[in-house]
Design a protein around this motif. Structure first.
Motif, PDB file in Angstrom:
ATOM      1  N   GLY A 172      -8.440  10.583 -14.960  1.00 56.85           N
ATOM      2  CA  GLY A 172      -7.438   9.649 -14.629  1.00 56.85           C
ATOM      3  C   GLY A 172      -7.028   9.119 -13.346  1.00 56.85           C
ATOM      4  N   SER A 173      -7.918   9.917 -12.245  1.00 56.32           N
ATOM      5  CA  SER A 173      -7.260   9.696 -10.967  1.00 56.32           C
ATOM      6  C   SER A 173      -7.539   8.347 -10.134  1.00 56.32           C
ATOM      7  N   PRO A 174      -8.641   7.485 -10.677  1.00 59.84           N
ATOM      8  CA  PRO A 174      -8.676   6.005 -10.165  1.00 59.84           C
ATOM      9  C   PRO A 174      -7.668   5.384 -10.544  1.00 59.84           C
ATOM     10  N   ALA A 175      -7.146   5.650 -11.907  1.00 57.48           N
ATOM     11  CA  ALA A 175      -6.073   4.794 -12.380  1.00 57.48           C
ATOM     12  C   ALA A 175      -4.743   5.023 -11.518  1.00 57.48           C
ATOM     13  N   LYS A 176      -4.684   6.364 -10.922  1.00 57.35           N
ATOM     14  CA  LYS A 176      -3.622   6.684 -10.227  1.00 57.35           C
ATOM     15  C   LYS A 176      -3.659   6.263  -8.795  1.00 57.35           C
ATOM     16  N   ARG A 177      -4.586   6.401  -8.398  1.00 54.50           N
ATOM     17  CA  ARG A 177      -4.849   5.453  -7.014  1.00 54.50           C
ATOM     18  C   ARG A 177      -4.482   4.365  -6.996  1.00 54.50           C
ATOM     19  N   ARG A 178      -4.974   3.422  -8.138  1.00 51.97           N
ATOM     20  CA  ARG A 178      -4.720   2.034  -8.358  1.00 51.97           C
ATOM     21  C   ARG A 178      -3.158   1.793  -8.256  1.00 51.97           C
ATOM     22  N   VAL A 179      -2.308   2.616  -8.956  1.00 50.83           N
ATOM     23  CA  VAL A 179      -0.951   2.574  -9.184  1.00 50.83           C
ATOM     24  C   VAL A 179      -0.354   2.672  -7.823  1.00 50.83           C
ATOM     25  N   TRP A 180      -0.896   3.764  -7.051  1.00 52.83           N
ATOM     26  CA  TRP A 180      -0.488   3.824  -5.551  1.00 52.83           C
ATOM     27  C   TRP A 180      -0.606   2.498  -4.769  1.00 52.83           C
ATOM     28  N   PHE A 181      -1.665   2.021  -4.994  1.00 54.67           N
ATOM     29  CA  PHE A 181      -2.131   0.925  -4.325  1.00 54.67           C
ATOM     30  C   PHE A 181      -1.115  -0.076  -4.331  1.00 54.67           C
ATOM     31  N   TRP A 182      -0.790  -0.512  -5.826  1.00 50.12           N
ATOM     32  CA  TRP A 182       0.179  -1.441  -5.855  1.00 50.12           C
ATOM     33  C   TRP A 182       1.488  -1.199  -5.413  1.00 50.12           C
ATOM     34  N   ILE A 183       2.085   0.247  -5.729  1.00 56.59           N
ATOM     35  CA  ILE A 183       3.199   0.678  -5.091  1.00 56.59           C
ATOM     36  C   ILE A 183       3.219   0.372  -3.609  1.00 56.59           C
ATOM     37  N   MET A 184       2.310   0.759  -2.745  1.00 59.26           N
ATOM     38  CA  MET A 184       2.195   0.610  -1.453  1.00 59.26           C
ATOM     39  C   MET A 184       2.349  -0.967  -0.997  1.00 59.26           C
ATOM     40  N   ALA A 185       1.708  -1.870  -1.873  1.00 65.22           N
ATOM     41  CA  ALA A 185       1.741  -3.366  -1.658  1.00 65.22           C
ATOM     42  C   ALA A 185       3.147  -3.932  -1.651  1.00 65.22           C
ATOM     43  N   VAL A 186       3.814  -3.250  -2.415  1.00 67.95           N
ATOM     44  CA  VAL A 186       5.249  -3.760  -2.703  1.00 67.95           C
ATOM     45  C   VAL A 186       6.217  -3.037  -1.775  1.00 67.95           C
ATOM     46  N   THR A 187       5.976  -1.852  -1.491  1.00 67.11           N
ATOM     47  CA  THR A 187       6.513  -1.093  -0.327  1.00 67.11           C
ATOM     48  C   THR A 187       6.287  -1.942   1.099  1.00 67.11           C
ATOM     49  N   CYS A 188       5.195  -2.405   1.295  1.00 66.59           N
ATOM     50  CA  CYS A 188       4.622  -3.077   2.496  1.00 66.59           C
ATOM     51  C   CYS A 188       5.649  -4.390   2.548  1.00 66.59           C
ATOM     52  N   LEU A 189       5.654  -4.916   1.344  1.00 63.35           N
ATOM     53  CA  LEU A 189       6.482  -6.290   1.589  1.00 63.35           C
ATOM     54  C   LEU A 189       7.711  -6.050   1.973  1.00 63.35           C
ATOM     55  N   PHE A 190       8.481  -5.024   1.247  1.00 64.91           N
ATOM     56  CA  PHE A 190      10.027  -4.820   1.431  1.00 64.91           C
ATOM     57  C   PHE A 190      10.033  -4.048   2.930  1.00 64.91           C
ATOM     58  N   THR A 191       9.328  -3.531   3.316  1.00 68.13           N
ATOM     59  CA  THR A 191       9.160  -2.952   4.606  1.00 68.13           C
ATOM     60  C   THR A 191       9.348  -4.043   5.551  1.00 68.13           C
ATOM     61  N   SER A 192       8.644  -4.864   5.561  1.00 65.45           N
ATOM     62  CA  SER A 192       8.507  -6.028   6.286  1.00 65.45           C
ATOM     63  C   SER A 192       9.570  -6.942   6.388  1.00 65.45           C
ATOM     64  N   LEU A 193       9.994  -7.241   5.239  1.00 65.29           N
ATOM     65  CA  LEU A 193      11.216  -7.953   4.994  1.00 65.29           C
ATOM     66  C   LEU A 193      12.569  -7.155   5.694  1.00 65.29           C
ATOM     67  N   GLY A 194      12.698  -5.957   5.499  1.00 62.58           N
ATOM     68  CA  GLY A 194      13.504  -4.988   6.021  1.00 62.58           C
ATOM     69  C   GLY A 194      13.531  -5.019   7.561  1.00 62.58           C
ATOM     70  N   VAL A 195      12.331  -4.793   8.034  1.00 58.61           N
ATOM     71  CA  VAL A 195      12.222  -4.737   9.345  1.00 58.61           C
ATOM     72  C   VAL A 195      12.554  -6.127  10.130  1.00 58.61           C
ATOM     73  N   ASN A 196      12.152  -7.095   9.452  1.00 60.67           N
ATOM     74  CA  ASN A 196      12.499  -8.536   9.947  1.00 60.67           C
ATOM     75  C   ASN A 196      13.983  -8.848   9.914  1.00 60.67           C
ATOM     76  N   TYR A 197      14.712  -8.139   8.599  1.00 57.24           N
ATOM     77  CA  TYR A 197      16.218  -8.583   8.826  1.00 57.24           C
ATOM     78  C   TYR A 197      16.736  -7.725   9.891  1.00 57.24           C
ATOM     79  N   PHE A 198      16.423  -6.615  10.042  1.00 55.32           N
ATOM     80  CA  PHE A 198      17.198  -5.781  10.975  1.00 55.32           C
ATOM     81  C   PHE A 198      16.993  -5.932  12.697  1.00 55.32           C
ATOM     82  N   SER A 199      15.660  -6.307  12.645  1.00 54.55           N
ATOM     83  CA  SER A 199      15.197  -6.770  13.968  1.00 54.55           C
ATOM     84  C   SER A 199      15.703  -8.194  14.406  1.00 54.55           C
ATOM     85  N   TRP A 200      15.588  -9.270  13.644  1.00 60.35           N
ATOM     86  CA  TRP A 200      15.808 -10.389  14.033  1.00 60.35           C
ATOM     87  C   TRP A 200      16.840 -11.217  13.230  1.00 60.35           C
TER      88      TRP A 200
END
Lengths: 439, 127
Positions: free
Chosen positions: B49-77
């Motif tokens: 089941g490990s590929p599925a796990k990796r895939r899940v993490w891929f999507w988790i990181m995608a969403v985290t990336c989005l929100f991290t960017s938004l957060g940095v943008n907000y606080f910086s500018w």
């Protein structure tokens, strides 16, 4: 890996090309010669300032106004200042206008020993003032009684003289001090013929020494344009224009020069198309320039009623010659750049906004867009006949009837369309130079 | 990071910086997902089941990336901008930059995974 490097390098190339095109804007940086340019463009149609070395001529009407003068606290306050001007003293004894002296001691003596001589030739005295073209003061009661003709009660006998003086670009200040003689309330007129542009002219000296008296009224005749005053000490520019700190402001020549750091794109987007806090477009955009108003008082004979803006693109003309300018004729005015806010003008404020049709097409400078904005008088209205509290002081009662001659003289001058500021001399009130980037 | 943003020039600079920052955040998350994917061990036995796990993490990181960017943008500018017209304009760029950053993350991760030899951990994310 190879594909990644290839795509990254094309991205870098694109960024470099974009920044290269963006930074290809120019601006006129060397603005040291703006003063010369401005002087060279002035319309000097005979309206030169009076020679600073002129003497002051003092004409004294030997009639009851001077005999009663020594009892007047107003007169005794201004007499020393008048004598201190070192004037040439002329006496008006009937038809004889004679130069008496320019010795201050003798003048003081003469002023205190005046006897009445009938039929003072006031008109003749003013004629010689106009002819001499010096600064002059005439103290008279305005009663021009001519032998054989009569009292000249309703005769604007000074209108022509006043008009001639104003056409030369000079100013007349007339102070009217009421006094009583033989039961009649008459006026002692202090007519000061001078030039507003002269530093420390006789009017400035006179007003410094004259006491503040509510019954003394003054009228200021001139055919020039008024000056401006600032609400906060200087012209206010919209923050988005990024006007730099180093500005040249020349109050005596009525111009100022600034460098603008903002690009026209940004000014179009954020000034003309500015929105308020709710996101609605502000009608007409935000003001570009504000904080200027006209310096007129109730005593000024003219008030500007309508103003107009004239904008010129002078970068090519300015950069073309790197030596002196000779005579400069301004190019055709550009349209669709700036407009005057009419609503604010009704409140007496000069507020300049971008023209609603502004799209940059009017700015075609190659080496920068050096813009000259002239705030001009389009139409002025006379500010005297509608003020009975001032005008009333130029009519008086006399043993021969009600005398309105001085009032009529003033009225005739002011109602003459040839005298109004926009028809004589230069109608420009203030000029602002802006050095901006090319579009 | 910056003082108040009051002029158009500062706004444009902030917008440029936002795009660059979010791109870098995206790249940082690529490194992150590579590390995480490699940390997830193979599961022995018939069903892995490990590929599925990796895939899940891929999507988790995608969403985290989005929100991290938004957060940095907000606080910086974004919080330094007070002019309403600038705020409206910046928000558009802020969201666009965050999305682009996430797309960079997703796209380049996909390319890297597809370029791997088969039967590697990364390759297994996108079978």
């Amino acid at each position: 890996m190879k594909r990644i490097t290839k795509s990254l390098s094309t991205l870098c190339a694109v960024i470099m090309i974009v920044t290269a095109t963006v930074s290809c804007t120019y601006r006129v940086e060397d603005l040291v010669r703006i003063g010369e340019f401005h002087k060279a463009s002035l319309n000097d149609s005979g309206n030169k300032a009076m020679n600073e070395e002129t003497k002051v001529d003092l004409y004294i009407d030997y009639s009851d106004c001077m005999i009663t003068a020594t009892k007047s606290p107003y007169y005794t306050s201004v007499q020393p200042a008048i004598i201190a001007c070192n004037p040439n003293y002329y006496s008006i004894k009937g038809n004889e206008i004679k130069f008496e002296t320019n010795d201050k001691m003798k003048i003081h003596q003469l002023l205190n020993t005046i006897r009445n001589v009938d039929y003072s030739n006031i008109k003749g005295a003013v004629d010689s003032i106009i002819a001499n073209k010096n600064q002059a003061i005439i103290i008279t009661d305005g009663e021009f009684y001519q032998k054989g003709v009569g009292a000249n009660l309703n005769n604007p006998y000074l209108a022509d003289e006043f008009k001639e003086w104003l056409t030369m670009g000079y100013d007349i200040y007339i102070y009217s001090e009421p006094y009583t003689f033989q039961g009649y309330t008459k006026n002692r007129y202090y007519m000061l013929f001078t030039d507003n542009k002269l530093e420390d002219n006789i009017q400035k000296i006179f007003s410094r020494n004259a006491p503040k008296q509510d019954d003394v009224k003054m009228v200021h005749l001139y055919s020039g344009t008024p000056t401006v005053k600032f609400a906060n000490g200087k012209t206010e520019f919209n923050e988005q224009m990024l006007v730099t700190e180093d500005a040249e402001v020349n109050a005596s020549l009525s111009y100022e020069c600034h460098t603008v750091d903002a690009y026209w794109d940004d000014m179009h987007n954020y000034i003309l198309n500015a929105t308020d806090d709710e996101g609605n477009l502000i009608k007409g955009g935000e003001p570009v320039i504000k904080g200027i108003s006209i310096n007129t008082t109730d005593e000024d004979a003219y008030k500007p009623a309508e103003l107009e803006l004239k904008c010129y693109e002078i970068s090519d003309m300015y950069m073309a010659s790197d030596s002196s300018f000779g005579k400069v004729t301004l190019p055709a005015a550009i349209k669709d750049l700036f407009v005057l806010d009419e609503e604010e003008w009704k409140n007496g404020e000069i507020v300049i906004k971008l023209h609603p049709d502004f799209d940059g097409s009017c700015l075609t400078g190659g080496e920068g867009n050096l813009i000259r904005v002239d705030i001009c008088v389009k139409k002025s209205e006379e500010n005297f006949t509608n003020k009975p509290e001032i005008g009333g002081n130029f009519k008086f009662d006399s043993p021969w009837g009600f005398n309105t001659s001085v009032y009529e003289s003033l009225k005739q001058v002011l109602l003459d369309p040839a005298i109004s500021p926009e028809n004589s001399g230069s109608p420009i009130i203030y000029t602002i130079y802006l050095s901006t980037y090319t579009i | 990071m910056v003082s108040k943003i009051t002029t158009a020039v500062q706004l444009h600079q902030a917008e440029m910086a936002t795009y660059m920052t979010d791109a870098i955040i995206g790249i940082a998350f690529i490194v992150l997902i590579i590390i995480i994917a490699n940390m997830i061990s193979w599961q022995p036995g018939a069903h892995d089941g490990s590929p599925a796990k990796r895939r899940v993490w891929f999507w988790i990181m995608a969403v985290t990336c989005l929100f991290t960017s938004l957060g940095v943008n907000y606080f910086s500018w974004l919080r330094h901008i007070s002019k309403a017209q600038f705020v409206t304009e910046y928000i558009i760029h802020m969201i666009a930059a965050a999305v682009v950053g996430s797309l960079i993350y997703a796209g380049i991760t996909y390319i890297i995974c597809k370029m791997q030899k088969k039967d590697t951990k990364l390759a297994s994310i996108f079978k």
